[in-house]
Scaffold this motif. Structure first.
Motif, PDB file in Angstrom:
ATOM      1  N   ARG B 110       0.774  -1.353   0.021  1.00 43.84           N
ATOM      2  CA  ARG B 110      -0.008   0.097   0.123  1.00 43.84           C
ATOM      3  C   ARG B 110       0.863   1.191   0.100  1.00 43.84           C
ATOM      4  O   ARG B 110       1.923   1.129   0.560  1.00 43.84           O
ATOM      5  N   PRO B 111       0.346   2.453  -0.335  1.00 42.76           N
ATOM      6  CA  PRO B 111       1.107   3.393  -0.458  1.00 42.76           C
ATOM      7  C   PRO B 111       1.241   4.306   0.795  1.00 42.76           C
ATOM      8  O   PRO B 111       0.802   5.260   0.846  1.00 42.76           O
ATOM      9  N   VAL B 112       2.011   3.513   1.670  1.00 43.94           N
ATOM     10  CA  VAL B 112       1.901   4.272   3.236  1.00 43.94           C
ATOM     11  C   VAL B 112       3.462   3.801   3.274  1.00 43.94           C
ATOM     12  O   VAL B 112       3.866   2.789   3.020  1.00 43.94           O
ATOM     13  N   SER B 113       4.225   4.892   3.985  1.00 40.49           N
ATOM     14  CA  SER B 113       5.404   4.856   4.349  1.00 40.49           C
ATOM     15  C   SER B 113       5.677   3.508   5.723  1.00 40.49           C
ATOM     16  O   SER B 113       4.692   3.451   6.300  1.00 40.49           O
ATOM     17  N   ARG B 114       6.553   2.907   5.563  1.00 41.49           N
ATOM     18  CA  ARG B 114       6.828   2.035   6.711  1.00 41.49           C
ATOM     19  C   ARG B 114       6.803   2.415   8.005  1.00 41.49           C
ATOM     20  O   ARG B 114       6.141   1.596   8.968  1.00 41.49           O
ATOM     21  N   THR B 115       7.366   3.583   8.184  1.00 41.70           N
ATOM     22  CA  THR B 115       7.467   4.438   9.405  1.00 41.70           C
ATOM     23  C   THR B 115       5.915   4.718   9.878  1.00 41.70           C
ATOM     24  O   THR B 115       5.678   4.570  10.901  1.00 41.70           O
TER      25      THR B 115
END
Lengths: 306, 257
Positions: B110-115
């Motif tokens: 998904r286009p969400v940063s891992r942080t």
């Protein structure tokens, strides 16, 4: 478009991808073909940043809107509609909830289009995923990838687990997506689908691309093949040898690669104890067999085999 | 959306944990009047208690009355044991569950940063662990009037804050191990095993200074009544939380799924 140069990935000593070079254009349907363990899924995961590539460049986007997927993985993922090969999903979610969750972070997602796809695939939106079959989960994953509005579609084995009707629907959807200017990149073992809808195809083996080209050119350049079934088992030395002929197989089932015209070859087969003949010339499956079958040389390129 | 997904995944676990805490404290409060009536008999039975640590606790009960009882039942037992177990389990599930259930590939595509993904899940998990614990403490404080007892709300909340930090540290350690793990409950088993070992060490008075439970026992909680907050322990919990978060964020960014 997707542009990839020199992508390497290794797990410890084991090299999984060795210098992948690829260029896929806007509006193109591109097939990524190879046996199990060739590195197809790893390559897709590298582009998405799920797996970190050890080296190489990866760019993707549409038109002038291109991002470096290694340096800006988040921006790259916004431009990729992804359907994973793995169909393990959140069991407690309903199909519609899953769709909303999957599309939540895409700036151009179209939930209505996603719901329309669920309907087109015959998926009940209020049913929980734990009640879904493998094929239904595959359709759900494809629905979210198609509805996310991203310009690049990366699909890992999208036809796997689907019935023939659903395969045709997916093929049609992918062709429609490409017609809208989206880049469609998918790995598959379903060579018939690849042959039907892909503009170009790449063959992967041992983490290396052996050949890339248009389906038309590859089929045209491919060797001509006859599948022969004999009434009884024949040893290699009992098979006729001619210039331009090569035999593969064993027992009663043999494959003859030939170069001359088909009628001439057929006439030369007269007198053999044949019970079945099938022309396999110009089929992707036979090319795949030549590249990856047991008789294929370990590190041949497509040209060498053809 | 990430929070809602976490809530859906853990709802029944959190409800079960909340129920457990409430039943535990309700039974404890209901038993208090009987214990209060017989508190003078405590010295007579103290010799029968095998652990010197437990004898100390009972002694404080006799000295401090309901505040010590509340500290043992709700804060030390509810927070140090029940909430600790919940924190270990929820922390363990944070990332390892995705790897174990093979949903990580989808989640991390998904286009969400891992942080952001990790921090949202960490904060959600922390909320699921802490909120039932706080609700139970507030409910217990409010119900104290039913047994003719009352405690200053500020004092109870300061003690609660101390235990909440302890639980947050346990949760973050488990969450950090979860970023390395492939099996969803392995970090929980490691953390619960280590904490039970710590509890066993605490029960031996010669060793109890080596136990993390010394940082949340009555020696730390009861002085809050006179305005002495255990800052050193609280700061050490904060350091553990920040250090673990640093390691977890480093690992989640580099991990292949």
């Amino acid at each position: 478009m997707i542009e990839v140069h020199g992508v390497h990935k290794a797990y410890g000593e084991q090299e999984v991808l060795t210098g992948i070079e690829l260029a896929v254009h806007d509006g193109e349907v591109f097939g990524f073909v190879g046996p199990n363990g060739a590195g197809k899924s790893t390559f897709l995961k590298c582009v998405l940043g799920i797996v970190r590539a050890d080296a190489g460049e990866m760019k993707l986007g549409q038109g002038a809107d291109v991002v470096d997927a290694r340096r800006r993985p988040l921006e790259a993922r916004r431009r990729i509609g992804y359907s994973p090969g793995e169909t393990s999903l959140y069991q407690s979610l309903r199909a519609d909830d899953f769709l909303r969750f999957a599309l939540a972070h895409y700036p151009q997602a179209d939930l209505a289009a996603g719901r329309a796809l669920l309907e087109r695939f015959g998926l009940p939106p209020r049913k929980r995923i734990k009640g879904f079959s493998h094929g239904m989960k595959r359709k759900l994953l494809l629905s979210q990838a198609l509805a996310c509005g991203a310009p690049v579609l990366m699909l890992d084995e999208p036809m796997e687990g689907l019935d023939p009707d659903a395969r045709r629907t997916v093929e049609q959807l992918l062709v429609e997506a490409a017609a809208q200017g989206r880049t469609v990149f998918f790995s598959s073992h379903d060579l018939a689908s690849v042959e039907r809808i892909c503009d170009r195809v790449a063959f992967l083996r041992g983490g290396r691309i052996m050949e890339t080209g248009s389906i038309h050119d590859i089929l045209a350049r491919a060797s001509r093949v006859l599948h022969l079934t004999f009434a009884h088992e024949l040893a290699t030395d009992k098979l006729p040898a001619r210039e331009g002929w090569s035999w593969e197989g064993s027992g009663t089932r043999w494959r003859l690669h030939f170069e001359e015209d088909l009628p001439i070859t057929l006439s030369r087969l007269e007198g053999l104890p044949l019970v079945g003949i099938r022309d396999g010339s110009g089929r992707l499956e036979d090319i795949f067999e030549s590249l990856y079958g047991p008789e294929a040389p370990a590190h041949s390129t497509f040209e060498e085999v053809a | 959306m990430l929070f809602r997904q976490m809530l859906r995944e853990h709802l029944f676990l959190v409800l079960g944990y909340q129920l457990l805490l409430l039943v535990n404290i309700a039974a404890a409060i209901a038993y208090w009047p009987e214990l209060r009536e017989n508190i003078e008999a405590i010295p007579a039975v103290m010799k029968l208690i095998p652990s010197e640590t437990l004898r100390d606790m009972v002694f404080m009960l006799e000295e401090q009355g309901y505040w010590a009882y509340f500290g043992i039942q709700q804060l030390f037992k509810g927070g140090g044991v029940a909430a600790m177990v919940a924190a270990a389990i929820l922390g363990s599930l944070l990332i390892a569950r995705e790897a174990d259930n093979r949903t990580a590939e989808f989640l991390f595509s998904r286009p969400v940063s891992r942080t952001r993904l990790f921090l949202v899940r960490w904060l959600s998990g922390l909320l699921f662990v802490e909120l039932p614990f706080v609700i139970t403490t507030v409910a217990a404080w409010a119900c104290s009037g039913l047994v003719d007892e009352s405690l200053p709300f500020g004092m109870v909340m300061l003690a609660q804050l101390h235990l909440s930090l302890f639980v947050a540290a346990v949760f973050t350690v488990a969450a950090t191990l979860s970023t390395f793990a492939e099996h969803q409950l392995k970090p929980a088993l490691i953390v619960i095993g280590l904490m039970l070992l710590q509890l066993a060490i605490y029960m031996v008075k010669d060793l109890w200074n080596w136990s993390v439970y010394k940082t949340v026992d009555l020696d730390r909680l009861l002085p809050i009544e006179v305005g002495i907050y255990p800052w050193a322990s609280a700061i050490s919990f904060g350091v553990v939380i920040l250090a673990c978060l640093g390691v977890a964020l480093w690992q989640i960014r580099r991990r292949d799924f």
